[in-house]
Enzyme design. Sequence first.
Site: not given
Length: 241
Positions: A110-112
């Site tokens: 996930p890019c978060i």
Amino acid sequence: FSPHPRAKNVTIFLIKALNRALAEAGAPANLIVTVAEPSIENTNAMMKNPKVRMLVATGGPSIVRTVLSSGKKAIGAGAGNPPVIVDDTADIEKAAKDIIDGCTFDNNLPCIAEKEVFVFNNVADRLIAGMQKNGCILLTREQADKLAEVVLNKKVNEKTGKVSYVVNRDCVGRDARVILAKIGIHVGPEIRCAIAEVPFEHLFVQEELMMPILGIVRVKDIDEAITLACKAEHGNRHTAH
């Protein structure tokens, strides 16, 4: 949904599970749908269909650009390189666990998720020790440099000579033990993440790896932490912790 082909099976599994739960709550059948065989052609057909009025895309820059330039309402979640700041007011043991839980969720796809850590020097040793208690292996600088050469592919622009890096697709989203084996480090499944204390300029800090590898940088105070965190995030204004 039109998932990445490598995520086809898990996407179908989750959509079926969500639809069952929705039906039990009184929603219409098959409220969520996907294509049986994901492909670029199917994705393009979905995006161009006049009945589709809004698009949402996550992933690499190319698909996000395509969606945002489609002429339809669109939400694109682009690149991010989320920094974490840990100061000396933090609950260090909890911070260590929380960061590793976040960084290893779905092997840091996930890019978060947490991608690099800036920690006050006076609590850095405790944070690293806490991470090791939560399934991490601490690499030496030499091992970190060697691993960086494996997980990132170097590219040189023939015209400008500018050097850039792209992630090795064979390493993206893989278990830590699979990635570490590529440099001759063999660990069990209890090792969830590889961590390394590195300088700010290191590739583990500067590049979004999307794999369970975490660079750790010591800082003297909050001003240095915020300055370096903003630089490492590269102006994406995506996420910070």
